[in-house]
Design a protein around this motif. Structure first.
Motif, PDB file in Angstrom:
ATOM      1  N   GLU A  98       0.804  -1.209   0.000  1.00  0.00           N
ATOM      2  CA  GLU A  98       0.000   0.000   0.000  1.00  0.00           C
ATOM      3  C   GLU A  98       0.845   1.270   0.000  1.00  0.00           C
ATOM      4  OE1 GLU A  98      -2.683  -0.258   3.259  1.00  0.00           O
ATOM      5  OE2 GLU A  98      -3.836  -1.861   2.351  1.00  0.00           O
ATOM      6  N   ASN A  99       2.082   1.159   0.346  1.00  0.00           N
ATOM      7  CA  ASN A  99       2.940   2.342   0.434  1.00  0.00           C
ATOM      8  C   ASN A  99       3.765   2.581  -0.834  1.00  0.00           C
ATOM      9  OD1 ASN A  99       2.090   2.934   2.990  1.00  0.00           O
ATOM     10  ND2 ASN A  99       3.731   1.772   3.996  1.00  0.00           N
ATOM     11  N   ILE A 100       3.631   1.711  -1.861  1.00  0.00           N
ATOM     12  CA  ILE A 100       4.425   1.870  -3.085  1.00  0.00           C
ATOM     13  C   ILE A 100       3.807   2.977  -3.932  1.00  0.00           C
ATOM     14  CG2 ILE A 100       5.140   0.794  -5.239  1.00  0.00           C
ATOM     15  CD1 ILE A 100       5.305  -1.835  -3.720  1.00  0.00           C
ATOM     16  N   THR A 101       4.626   3.865  -4.396  1.00  0.00           N
ATOM     17  CA  THR A 101       4.178   4.941  -5.275  1.00  0.00           C
ATOM     18  C   THR A 101       4.787   4.690  -6.642  1.00  0.00           C
ATOM     19  OG1 THR A 101       4.205   6.437  -3.394  1.00  0.00           O
ATOM     20  CG2 THR A 101       4.072   7.434  -5.570  1.00  0.00           C
ATOM     21  N   PHE A 102       3.941   4.739  -7.666  1.00  0.00           N
ATOM     22  CA  PHE A 102       4.378   4.447  -9.033  1.00  0.00           C
ATOM     23  C   PHE A 102       4.494   5.766  -9.790  1.00  0.00           C
ATOM     24  CE2 PHE A 102       3.356   3.377 -13.468  1.00  0.00           C
ATOM     25  CZ  PHE A 102       4.413   2.512 -13.718  1.00  0.00           C
ATOM     26  N   TYR A 103       5.651   6.003 -10.365  1.00  0.00           N
ATOM     27  CA  TYR A 103       5.871   7.211 -11.152  1.00  0.00           C
ATOM     28  C   TYR A 103       6.041   6.796 -12.593  1.00  0.00           C
ATOM     29  CZ  TYR A 103       6.795   9.340  -6.655  1.00  0.00           C
ATOM     30  OH  TYR A 103       6.690   9.780  -5.375  1.00  0.00           O
ATOM     31  N   TYR A 104       5.254   7.410 -13.488  1.00  0.00           N
ATOM     32  CA  TYR A 104       5.315   7.077 -14.919  1.00  0.00           C
ATOM     33  C   TYR A 104       5.731   8.315 -15.678  1.00  0.00           C
ATOM     34  CZ  TYR A 104       3.750   6.028 -19.639  1.00  0.00           C
ATOM     35  OH  TYR A 104       3.695   5.838 -20.994  1.00  0.00           O
ATOM     36  N   ASP A 105       6.769   8.152 -16.501  1.00  0.00           N
ATOM     37  CA  ASP A 105       7.227   9.270 -17.322  1.00  0.00           C
ATOM     38  C   ASP A 105       7.373   8.750 -18.743  1.00  0.00           C
ATOM     39  OD1 ASP A 105       8.202  11.632 -18.259  1.00  0.00           O
ATOM     40  OD2 ASP A 105      10.164  11.462 -17.264  1.00  0.00           O
ATOM     41  N   ARG A 106       6.503   9.204 -19.641  1.00  0.00           N
ATOM     42  CA  ARG A 106       6.489   8.722 -21.029  1.00  0.00           C
ATOM     43  C   ARG A 106       7.806   9.044 -21.742  1.00  0.00           C
ATOM     44  NH1 ARG A 106       1.628   9.891 -25.030  1.00  0.00           N
ATOM     45  NH2 ARG A 106       0.800   8.167 -23.865  1.00  0.00           N
ATOM     46  N   SER A 107       8.361  10.195 -21.517  1.00  0.00           N
ATOM     47  CA  SER A 107       9.603  10.578 -22.214  1.00  0.00           C
ATOM     48  C   SER A 107      10.754   9.663 -21.825  1.00  0.00           C
ATOM     49  CB  SER A 107       9.935  12.040 -21.951  1.00  0.00           C
ATOM     50  OG  SER A 107      10.118  12.245 -20.556  1.00  0.00           O
ATOM     51  N   GLU A 108      10.794   9.234 -20.563  1.00  0.00           N
ATOM     52  CA  GLU A 108      11.838   8.295 -20.141  1.00  0.00           C
ATOM     53  C   GLU A 108      11.656   6.935 -20.816  1.00  0.00           C
ATOM     54  OE1 GLU A 108      14.594   8.382 -18.195  1.00  0.00           O
ATOM     55  OE2 GLU A 108      14.347  10.555 -18.225  1.00  0.00           O
ATOM     56  N   LEU A 151      10.111   6.334 -23.686  1.00  0.00           N
ATOM     57  CA  LEU A 151      10.324   6.449 -25.126  1.00  0.00           C
ATOM     58  C   LEU A 151      11.786   6.617 -25.498  1.00  0.00           C
ATOM     59  CD1 LEU A 151       7.274   8.618 -26.207  1.00  0.00           C
ATOM     60  CD2 LEU A 151       7.631   6.186 -26.547  1.00  0.00           C
ATOM     61  N   LYS A 152      12.633   7.027 -24.570  1.00  0.00           N
ATOM     62  CA  LYS A 152      14.061   7.164 -24.875  1.00  0.00           C
ATOM     63  C   LYS A 152      14.683   5.817 -25.232  1.00  0.00           C
ATOM     64  CE  LYS A 152      15.153  11.218 -22.149  1.00  0.00           C
ATOM     65  NZ  LYS A 152      15.856  11.711 -20.952  1.00  0.00           N
ATOM     66  N   ASN A 153      14.202   4.750 -24.603  1.00  0.00           N
ATOM     67  CA  ASN A 153      14.743   3.412 -24.847  1.00  0.00           C
ATOM     68  C   ASN A 153      13.940   2.627 -25.884  1.00  0.00           C
ATOM     69  OD1 ASN A 153      16.680   3.877 -22.884  1.00  0.00           O
ATOM     70  ND2 ASN A 153      15.323   3.142 -21.260  1.00  0.00           N
ATOM     71  N   ALA A 154      12.855   3.195 -26.397  1.00  0.00           N
ATOM     72  CA  ALA A 154      11.993   2.494 -27.346  1.00  0.00           C
ATOM     73  C   ALA A 154      12.604   2.528 -28.758  1.00  0.00           C
ATOM     74  CB  ALA A 154      10.619   3.155 -27.374  1.00  0.00           C
ATOM     75  N   PRO A 155      12.190   1.592 -29.651  1.00  0.00           N
ATOM     76  CA  PRO A 155      12.674   1.610 -31.039  1.00  0.00           C
ATOM     77  C   PRO A 155      12.221   2.885 -31.761  1.00  0.00           C
ATOM     78  CG  PRO A 155      11.566  -0.459 -30.536  1.00  0.00           C
ATOM     79  CD  PRO A 155      11.360   0.439 -29.384  1.00  0.00           C
ATOM     80  N   LYS A 156      12.893   3.191 -32.869  1.00  0.00           N
ATOM     81  CA  LYS A 156      12.623   4.418 -33.616  1.00  0.00           C
ATOM     82  C   LYS A 156      11.190   4.462 -34.126  1.00  0.00           C
ATOM     83  CE  LYS A 156      14.358   7.408 -37.231  1.00  0.00           C
ATOM     84  NZ  LYS A 156      13.447   8.411 -36.805  1.00  0.00           N
ATOM     85  N   GLU A 157      10.650   3.318 -34.578  1.00  0.00           N
ATOM     86  CA  GLU A 157       9.267   3.301 -35.071  1.00  0.00           C
ATOM     87  C   GLU A 157       8.281   3.707 -33.974  1.00  0.00           C
ATOM     88  OE1 GLU A 157       8.421  -0.502 -36.732  1.00  0.00           O
ATOM     89  OE2 GLU A 157       9.531  -0.110 -38.571  1.00  0.00           O
ATOM     90  N   GLN A 176       9.007   5.603 -31.328  1.00  0.00           N
ATOM     91  CA  GLN A 176       9.226   7.025 -31.072  1.00  0.00           C
ATOM     92  C   GLN A 176       8.534   7.877 -32.144  1.00  0.00           C
ATOM     93  OE1 GLN A 176      13.469   7.598 -30.856  1.00  0.00           O
ATOM     94  NE2 GLN A 176      13.664   6.436 -28.944  1.00  0.00           N
ATOM     95  N   ASP A 177       8.651   7.447 -33.435  1.00  0.00           N
ATOM     96  CA  ASP A 177       7.993   8.180 -34.517  1.00  0.00           C
ATOM     97  C   ASP A 177       6.475   8.126 -34.381  1.00  0.00           C
ATOM     98  OD1 ASP A 177      10.413   8.848 -35.561  1.00  0.00           O
ATOM     99  OD2 ASP A 177      10.372   7.335 -37.172  1.00  0.00           O
ATOM    100  N   TYR A 178       5.954   7.006 -33.944  1.00  0.00           N
ATOM    101  CA  TYR A 178       4.506   6.857 -33.794  1.00  0.00           C
ATOM    102  C   TYR A 178       3.969   7.842 -32.749  1.00  0.00           C
ATOM    103  CZ  TYR A 178      -0.036   4.778 -32.855  1.00  0.00           C
ATOM    104  OH  TYR A 178      -1.382   4.582 -32.672  1.00  0.00           O
ATOM    105  N   TYR A 179       4.640   7.915 -31.598  1.00  0.00           N
ATOM    106  CA  TYR A 179       4.165   8.799 -30.534  1.00  0.00           C
ATOM    107  C   TYR A 179       4.411  10.269 -30.848  1.00  0.00           C
ATOM    108  CZ  TYR A 179       2.845   5.031 -27.449  1.00  0.00           C
ATOM    109  OH  TYR A 179       2.199   3.955 -26.901  1.00  0.00           O
ATOM    110  N   SER A 180       5.400  10.554 -31.680  1.00  0.00           N
ATOM    111  CA  SER A 180       5.647  11.960 -32.029  1.00  0.00           C
ATOM    112  C   SER A 180       4.800  12.421 -33.215  1.00  0.00           C
ATOM    113  CB  SER A 180       7.134  12.179 -32.332  1.00  0.00           C
ATOM    114  OG  SER A 180       7.492  11.483 -33.522  1.00  0.00           O
ATOM    115  N   GLY A 181       4.134  11.481 -33.920  1.00  0.00           N
ATOM    116  CA  GLY A 181       3.280  11.854 -35.050  1.00  0.00           C
ATOM    117  C   GLY A 181       3.995  11.845 -36.385  1.00  0.00           C
ATOM    118  N   LYS A 182       5.241  11.396 -36.430  1.00  0.00           N
ATOM    119  CA  LYS A 182       6.018  11.355 -37.674  1.00  0.00           C
ATOM    120  C   LYS A 182       5.836  10.040 -38.435  1.00  0.00           C
ATOM    121  CE  LYS A 182       9.684  14.179 -35.691  1.00  0.00           C
ATOM    122  NZ  LYS A 182      11.081  14.153 -35.253  1.00  0.00           N
TER     123      LYS A 182
END
Length: 183
Positions: free
Chosen positions: A16-26, A28-34, A36-42
């Protein structure tokens, strides 16, 4: 005795004391280029339309060309093989058909004469086994009238697979072949 599970909310490792922090940019830094392009709209995506999708990549072009080649060969073979049972003399068309029913082979010869006069012909009908050995033969003299005629004969079925009719008309000899349909 079993001890009851007691939850102490002040403990550090408590669920009950665990706090989850989610950061999309972090993430996506390790995600494949496709990704990253999908989430950026390219990201462009696959092409629209059936034909464009079939020739989009090198491998899809190869598969499409192979399918077209196989289709063309199949159609060509169907056209070549389907006409073995039809022979034509000047204005006379002869069509051979055969089927098996209850240990009897029924053979039918359909003739169409477009000449002005009736024509006499000699027809030799052979039935063959799977190795193309002649099992039985019948010979008939036929008169092709001015209209459509049918000439029929029967054979006892001894593993007959094919039939052929050799027609001699006005000094010309041609052979029609067909397989025996099993009913």
């Amino acid at each position: 005795m079993d001890k009851p599970d007691i939850i102490y909310p002040d403990e550090k490792d408590n669920i009950e004391n665990i706090t989850f922090y989610y950061d999309r940019s972090e993430r996506l830094k390790n995600a494949p280029k496709e990704v990253q392009d999908y989430y950026s709209g390219k990201w462009i995506g696959p092409p629209k339309g059936l034909f464009k999708a079939l020739v989009h990549t090198k491998s899809s072009r190869f598969i499409f060309a192979t399918l077209c080649f196989v289709l063309a060969i199949s159609i060509l073979m169907m056209m070549i093989n389907s006409k073995e049972n039809i022979i034509t003399f000047e204005n006379v068309k002869v069509e051979l058909s055969a089927f098996s029913f209850e240990d009897t082979i029924f053979i039918s010869i359909k003739t169409e004469n477009k000449n002005e006069n009736p024509i006499d012909a000699n027809v030799v009908i052979n039935v063959l086994d799977k190795d193309f050995n002649i099992i039985n033969t019948k010979e008939q003299k036929i008169k092709f009238d001015l209209k459509e005629n049918f000439f029929r004969t029967t054979f006892t079925d001894y593993d007959i697979i094919y039939s052929e009719a050799t027609v001699t008309l006005s000094g010309q000899t041609k052979t029609a072949k067909c397989s025996v349909l099993k009913k």
